[in-house]
Motif scaffolding. Structure first.
Motif, PDB file in Angstrom:
ATOM      1  N   ALA A   1       0.835  -1.206   0.000  1.00 48.15           N
ATOM      2  CA  ALA A   1       0.000   0.000   0.000  1.00 48.15           C
ATOM      3  C   ALA A   1       0.865   1.250   0.000  1.00 48.15           C
ATOM      4  CB  ALA A   1      -0.933  -0.006   1.209  1.00 48.15           C
ATOM      5  N   ASP A   2       1.983   1.229   0.749  1.00 48.22           N
ATOM      6  CA  ASP A   2       2.903   2.362   0.736  1.00 48.22           C
ATOM      7  C   ASP A   2       3.548   2.518  -0.628  1.00 48.22           C
ATOM      8  OD1 ASP A   2       2.316   2.862   3.358  1.00 48.22           O
ATOM      9  OD2 ASP A   2       4.076   1.819   4.152  1.00 48.22           O
ATOM     10  N   ALA A   3       3.867   1.390  -1.269  1.00 54.66           N
ATOM     11  CA  ALA A   3       4.451   1.456  -2.604  1.00 54.66           C
ATOM     12  C   ALA A   3       3.480   2.087  -3.590  1.00 54.66           C
ATOM     13  CB  ALA A   3       4.846   0.056  -3.072  1.00 54.66           C
ATOM     14  N   GLN A   4       2.200   1.739  -3.486  1.00 49.18           N
ATOM     15  CA  GLN A   4       1.196   2.346  -4.352  1.00 49.18           C
ATOM     16  C   GLN A   4       1.070   3.841  -4.082  1.00 49.18           C
ATOM     17  OE1 GLN A   4      -2.134  -0.234  -3.346  1.00 49.18           O
ATOM     18  NE2 GLN A   4      -2.086  -1.117  -5.391  1.00 49.18           N
ATOM     19  N   ALA A   5       1.115   4.227  -2.807  1.00 51.12           N
ATOM     20  CA  ALA A   5       1.039   5.648  -2.474  1.00 51.12           C
ATOM     21  C   ALA A   5       2.226   6.407  -3.047  1.00 51.12           C
ATOM     22  CB  ALA A   5       0.980   5.824  -0.954  1.00 51.12           C
ATOM     23  N   ASP A   6       3.421   5.796  -2.995  1.00 54.28           N
ATOM     24  CA  ASP A   6       4.601   6.440  -3.564  1.00 54.28           C
ATOM     25  C   ASP A   6       4.471   6.575  -5.076  1.00 54.28           C
ATOM     26  OD1 ASP A   6       5.727   6.695  -1.088  1.00 54.28           O
ATOM     27  OD2 ASP A   6       6.989   4.915  -1.261  1.00 54.28           O
ATOM     28  N   ARG A   7       3.952   5.558  -5.714  1.00 51.35           N
ATOM     29  CA  ARG A   7       3.802   5.613  -7.179  1.00 51.35           C
ATOM     30  C   ARG A   7       2.789   6.677  -7.578  1.00 51.35           C
ATOM     31  NH1 ARG A   7       1.867   0.080  -8.693  1.00 51.35           N
ATOM     32  NH2 ARG A   7       1.669   1.063 -10.733  1.00 51.35           N
ATOM     33  N   PHE A   8       1.691   6.774  -6.826  1.00 48.79           N
ATOM     34  CA  PHE A   8       0.708   7.820  -7.112  1.00 48.79           C
ATOM     35  C   PHE A   8       1.337   9.195  -6.937  1.00 48.79           C
ATOM     36  CE2 PHE A   8      -2.461  10.870  -5.659  1.00 48.79           C
ATOM     37  CZ  PHE A   8      -3.422  10.775  -6.650  1.00 48.79           C
ATOM     38  N   ALA A   9       2.080   9.382  -5.861  1.00 51.44           N
ATOM     39  CA  ALA A   9       2.711  10.675  -5.611  1.00 51.44           C
ATOM     40  C   ALA A   9       3.729  10.996  -6.696  1.00 51.44           C
ATOM     41  CB  ALA A   9       3.379  10.677  -4.238  1.00 51.44           C
ATOM     42  N   ASN A  10       4.545  10.022  -7.100  1.00 54.52           N
ATOM     43  CA  ASN A  10       5.541  10.263  -8.143  1.00 54.52           C
ATOM     44  C   ASN A  10       4.882  10.650  -9.462  1.00 54.52           C
ATOM     45  OD1 ASN A  10       7.641   9.697  -6.404  1.00 54.52           O
ATOM     46  ND2 ASN A  10       7.772   7.537  -6.993  1.00 54.52           N
ATOM     47  N   ALA A  11       3.776   9.970  -9.801  1.00 47.08           N
ATOM     48  CA  ALA A  11       3.074  10.298 -11.038  1.00 47.08           C
ATOM     49  C   ALA A  11       2.446  11.689 -10.958  1.00 47.08           C
ATOM     50  CB  ALA A  11       2.009   9.247 -11.324  1.00 47.08           C
ATOM     51  N   LEU A  12       1.849  12.011  -9.812  1.00 47.02           N
ATOM     52  CA  LEU A  12       1.217  13.324  -9.652  1.00 47.02           C
ATOM     53  C   LEU A  12       2.253  14.443  -9.736  1.00 47.02           C
ATOM     54  CD1 LEU A  12      -1.404  14.893  -8.943  1.00 47.02           C
ATOM     55  CD2 LEU A  12      -0.752  14.668  -6.547  1.00 47.02           C
ATOM     56  N   TYR A  13       3.354  14.293  -9.023  1.00 47.16           N
ATOM     57  CA  TYR A  13       4.378  15.329  -9.050  1.00 47.16           C
ATOM     58  C   TYR A  13       5.112  15.348 -10.388  1.00 47.16           C
ATOM     59  CZ  TYR A  13       3.487  15.417  -4.039  1.00 47.16           C
ATOM     60  OH  TYR A  13       2.886  15.510  -2.810  1.00 47.16           O
ATOM     61  N   GLY A  14       5.157  14.197 -11.067  1.00 41.13           N
ATOM     62  CA  GLY A  14       5.719  14.195 -12.411  1.00 41.13           C
ATOM     63  C   GLY A  14       4.885  15.037 -13.367  1.00 41.13           C
ATOM     64  N   LEU A  15       3.545  14.917 -13.268  1.00 39.59           N
ATOM     65  CA  LEU A  15       2.669  15.760 -14.079  1.00 39.59           C
ATOM     66  C   LEU A  15       2.811  17.226 -13.693  1.00 39.59           C
ATOM     67  CD1 LEU A  15      -0.577  13.568 -14.108  1.00 39.59           C
ATOM     68  CD2 LEU A  15       0.987  13.964 -16.021  1.00 39.59           C
ATOM     69  N   ALA A  16       2.951  17.497 -12.398  1.00 40.15           N
ATOM     70  CA  ALA A  16       3.125  18.880 -11.956  1.00 40.15           C
ATOM     71  C   ALA A  16       4.422  19.465 -12.483  1.00 40.15           C
ATOM     72  CB  ALA A  16       3.097  18.938 -10.427  1.00 40.15           C
ATOM     73  N   GLY A  17       5.498  18.671 -12.467  1.00 42.27           N
ATOM     74  CA  GLY A  17       6.768  19.151 -13.006  1.00 42.27           C
ATOM     75  C   GLY A  17       6.694  19.415 -14.494  1.00 42.27           C
ATOM     76  N   LEU A  18       5.970  18.563 -15.211  1.00 47.87           N
ATOM     77  CA  LEU A  18       5.811  18.776 -16.648  1.00 47.87           C
ATOM     78  C   LEU A  18       5.018  20.052 -16.914  1.00 47.87           C
ATOM     79  CD1 LEU A  18       6.117  17.777 -19.551  1.00 47.87           C
ATOM     80  CD2 LEU A  18       4.049  16.400 -19.213  1.00 47.87           C
ATOM     81  N   ALA A  19       3.948  20.266 -16.144  1.00 47.58           N
ATOM     82  CA  ALA A  19       3.171  21.496 -16.317  1.00 47.58           C
ATOM     83  C   ALA A  19       4.015  22.720 -16.018  1.00 47.58           C
ATOM     84  CB  ALA A  19       1.952  21.459 -15.399  1.00 47.58           C
ATOM     85  N   ARG A  20       4.887  22.614 -15.041  1.00 52.11           N
ATOM     86  CA  ARG A  20       5.759  23.739 -14.682  1.00 52.11           C
ATOM     87  C   ARG A  20       6.786  24.004 -15.775  1.00 52.11           C
ATOM     88  NH1 ARG A  20       9.629  23.636  -9.330  1.00 52.11           N
ATOM     89  NH2 ARG A  20      10.145  25.859  -9.257  1.00 52.11           N
ATOM     90  N   ASP A  21       7.316  22.960 -16.371  1.00 51.74           N
ATOM     91  CA  ASP A  21       8.341  23.125 -17.405  1.00 51.74           C
ATOM     92  C   ASP A  21       7.769  23.585 -18.738  1.00 51.74           C
ATOM     93  OD1 ASP A  21      10.138  22.280 -15.514  1.00 51.74           O
ATOM     94  OD2 ASP A  21      10.192  20.195 -16.232  1.00 51.74           O
ATOM     95  N   GLU A  22       6.572  23.075 -19.070  1.00 47.18           N
ATOM     96  CA  GLU A  22       6.015  23.329 -20.397  1.00 47.18           C
ATOM     97  C   GLU A  22       4.988  24.456 -20.426  1.00 47.18           C
ATOM     98  OE1 GLU A  22       7.067  21.901 -23.119  1.00 47.18           O
ATOM     99  OE2 GLU A  22       8.495  20.613 -22.052  1.00 47.18           O
ATOM    100  N   GLY A  23       4.492  24.879 -19.247  1.00 40.82           N
ATOM    101  CA  GLY A  23       3.540  25.977 -19.220  1.00 40.82           C
ATOM    102  C   GLY A  23       2.089  25.563 -19.067  1.00 40.82           C
ATOM    103  N   GLY A  24       1.796  24.288 -18.891  1.00 44.16           N
ATOM    104  CA  GLY A  24       0.414  23.866 -18.690  1.00 44.16           C
ATOM    105  C   GLY A  24       0.163  22.469 -19.218  1.00 44.16           C
ATOM    106  N   LEU A  25      -0.959  21.888 -18.752  1.00 41.93           N
ATOM    107  CA  LEU A  25      -1.318  20.526 -19.164  1.00 41.93           C
ATOM    108  C   LEU A  25      -2.756  20.427 -19.649  1.00 41.93           C
ATOM    109  CD1 LEU A  25       0.170  18.208 -16.381  1.00 41.93           C
ATOM    110  CD2 LEU A  25       1.029  18.553 -18.680  1.00 41.93           C
ATOM    111  N   VAL A  26      -3.439  21.553 -19.841  1.00 39.63           N
ATOM    112  CA  VAL A  26      -4.859  21.509 -20.180  1.00 39.63           C
ATOM    113  C   VAL A  26      -5.082  20.713 -21.453  1.00 39.63           C
ATOM    114  CG1 VAL A  26      -6.878  22.881 -20.798  1.00 39.63           C
ATOM    115  CG2 VAL A  26      -5.338  23.668 -18.992  1.00 39.63           C
ATOM    116  N   GLY A  27      -4.327  21.014 -22.491  1.00 38.68           N
ATOM    117  CA  GLY A  27      -4.495  20.302 -23.754  1.00 38.68           C
ATOM    118  C   GLY A  27      -4.140  18.833 -23.641  1.00 38.68           C
TER     119      GLY A  27
END
Length: 620
Positions: free
Chosen positions: A134-160
């Motif tokens: 369960a902790d491993a799943q929580a870490d994977r969810f967090a990594n994916a969420l923050y990965g999307l946040a980092g991409l939005a920060r680098d590229e200027g958005g994720l709406v499209g």
């Protein structure tokens, strides 16, 4: 200190649902500076405008959740690949059973030692062994969420990207992958489209420009610099409203305080099962995937929050069940203004000793049907009693329910030819606040000898507290936080039990001394536990406590507000023995085996007051 106040559909909009307690909190803490970051829930919020703000609010930034504004960002091949990997990983965690990994080898590989690959294939360093899958799943969810946040920060958005066909196909691959839950494997194309649309709405805060310390280019009053520059983020509810605070915590180590007077995850569970749920969100696959997303998001917010403040024990139990650490929980009761109600409690008791009063929003959850059946028994036992139902219908469902209750009252109490009521008079009346007999809310409570609450679902019963401020004896059903609020100052009966409700009300109607005794005790309890002053002081203490144990992230500035070069020793920015145990900076947290040495300039030792720490502490 500077507080970033995070709201959703409430303060500072004029028609906000939970704006009143936020306004009282901000006005009561004039010694602090507030910047409000508000997510609007619909066009009515935007059209109504903002409330009058006190001078301690230095800026307001708003963003709509009800509509997506195309950011015009076109991702290149590498960014699209990075988005697909993160989004598919996020979807994979949602498709799995919460207690198991996606596949045996994936779970074991994530839980073992070694080096993990990031979204772009780069090494992220050694990974500690999680305590469970369960902790491993929580870490994977967090990594994916923050990965999307980092991409939005680098590229200027994720709406499209979130609205693209690639997002739907990534979700489909996750649902069809080995190890996915059965409901996910049975998802149809329409179900995938509904889930992808909901995730796009929920993840819109990732694309906001609220996070840079210099403020970015978002909509807001002058002086609003961004969440990266505040001392503390205070999210006034969980779920999507807390997501900006979660990102400020991840990017800039800004501590997060979460307040929930009603658990948003519980609200999502209840709304997904309500009769009026849209057809595209009622399918089993859609409900399962969305419940998994909101559950994972709530768990991550609870994990990253420095302190969590439930409004009552009922909410606290829900938070613990959803993964909140018990050591982080501090119950802070809502503050309710007692001014108008205190006058009723201080004045003479002019209420009709034979009148029962119900006050609230008219909706099925209030179970007025059981109350009417209970009053039928009361009326037979005590001739001349009267029931006043004072409230406004809540939406179309409330209007339909009110009509049903009126018809039931007419059937239970036909017009009498003689007796205590004349022909055409019904002992049950339906009124609204502002009418001739109940001009104000306080006068509505004052009109009855006993105030009744008959709900089958209730969070924090604010109306019950208002009746307590008025010094009224109460009869309530045992739901939500009712027992915690009442204590021993009122009678509590099981919900959906008209006979028990009738017996309790009859007992109080027949005993005026007991009513007076319970009313006085209720008023004293409300003044001690549920006043606005106790709420403000509690949050003021929590602000100081959280900030005192968090590092200052701002660079040293001169009198003109310009950065001072070389004001921070170079070793303060490097991991290793120079970083003291009081520092929670990113570098110290990500590098394993760093030696805890004595604090140096720019590093706070545990327990050091924040005012004595140089302004460059924790700088990168």
């Amino acid at each position: 200190m500077r507080i970033g106040l995070l709201t959703e559909g409430g303060y500072p909009f004029v028609r906000g649902d939970a704006g009143l307690w936020c306004d009282r909190l901000v006005r009561g803490l004039g010694r602090h500076e507030f910047e409000v970051y508000a997510l609007s829930g619909g066009p009515r919020h935007e059209e109504a405008g903002l409330v009058a703000l006190p001078p301690q609010v230095s800026g307001v930034r708003t963003a709509p959740l009800w509509t997506a504004v195309d950011d015009g960002v076109a991702h290149g091949r590498r960014a699209r690949r990075r988005f697909t990997e993160c989004y598919e990983e996020l979807a994979a965690v949602l498709c799995e059973d919460r207690a198991e990994g996606r596949t045996e080898d994936r779970a074991e590989g994530r839980a073992g030692g070694g080096t993990e690959r990031g979204p772009e294939g780069g090494s992220q360093g050694p990974v500690e062994r999680p305590a469970s899958r369960a902790d491993a799943q929580a870490d994977r969810f967090a990594n994916a969420l923050y990965g999307l946040a980092g991409l939005a920060r680098d590229e200027g958005g994720l709406v499209g990207a979130l609205r693209s066909e690639g997002a739907v196909r990534a979700l489909e691959r996750a649902c069809r992958a080995p190890g996915a839950r059965r409901t996910a494997r049975e998802a149809r194309v329409t179900d995938l489209l509904a889930v992808a649309a909901h995730l796009e709405r929920a993840l819109r805060p990732l694309s906001l420009d609220w996070y840079e310390p210099d403020g970015g280019t978002g909509t807001g009053a002058p002086g609003t610099r961004g969440l990266g520059s505040v001392d503390l983020c205070h999210a006034t509810s969980g779920g999507v409203a807390a997501l900006p605070g979660l990102l400020a915590r991840h990017h800039y180590d800004v501590p997060l305080l979460l307040t929930e007077y009603g658990v948003r995850l519980r609200t999502h569970y209840l709304s997904s099962q309500a009769p009026g749920t849209p057809a595209d969100e009622a399918a089993p696959a859609v409900r399962a995937l969305l419940a998994a997303f909101h559950g994972r998001l709530a768990a991550e917010v609870y994990r990253q929050a420095a302190v969590i403040t439930p409004g009552n024990t009922h909410t606290r139990r829900w938070q613990e069940r959803c993964g909140a650490d018990r050591d982080k929980l501090r119950t802070v009761h809502p503050g309710i203004a007692a001014d108008g109600f205190a006058e009723v409690g201080d004045g003479p008791d002019g209420a009709d000793p034979r009148t029962l009063v119900w006050v609230g929003r008219v909706e099925p959850a209030k179970d007025l049907v059981s109350l009417l059946h209970a009053f039928a028994e009361i009326h037979r036992a005590e001739a001349g009693t009267r029931l006043r139902i004072i409230g406004t219908p809540a939406g179309p469902e409330g209007h339909a329910y009110l009509g049903h209750c009126r018809m039931l009252a007419a059937q239970l109490f036909p017009d009498e030819a003689d007796g205590p009521h004349a022909v055409g008079c019904n002992p049950v009346s339906f009124e609204e606040i502002g009418g001739p007999e109940a001009p104000t809310l306080a006068e509505a409570y004052a009109a009855g000898a006993v105030v009744v609450l008959s709900s089958v679902v209730e969070g924090f019963p604010a109306g019950l507290v208002e009746a307590m401020f008025c010094g009224r004896a109460t009869v309530s059903t045992d739901v939500g936080a009712v027992v915690e609020v009442i204590g021993g100052t009122g009678l509590v009966v099981p919900p959906r039990n008209p006979r028990a409700l009738a017996e309790a009300c009859t007992a109080l109607l027949r005993d005026p001394e007991r009513r007076a005794r319970l009313g006085a005790a209720a008023r004293a309890r409300a003044q001690e536990l549920f006043s606005v002053e106790q709420n403000i002081e509690a949050f003021h203490g929590l602000y100081l406590e959280i900030v005192a144990r968090s590092p200052v992230r701002r660079s040293a500035l001169d009198a003109a507000g310009d950065p001072l070069p070389f004001a921070v020793p170079a070793e303060a920015r490097l991991p290793g023995r120079w970083t003291g145990p009081g520092t929670v900076g990113t570098a110290a947290r990500r590098v394993p085996g760093w030696a805890a040495g004595a604090p140096v300039r720019g590093t706070a030792a545990p327990g050091t007051p924040r005012s004595t720490v140089p302004a460059a502490e924790g700088a990168r």
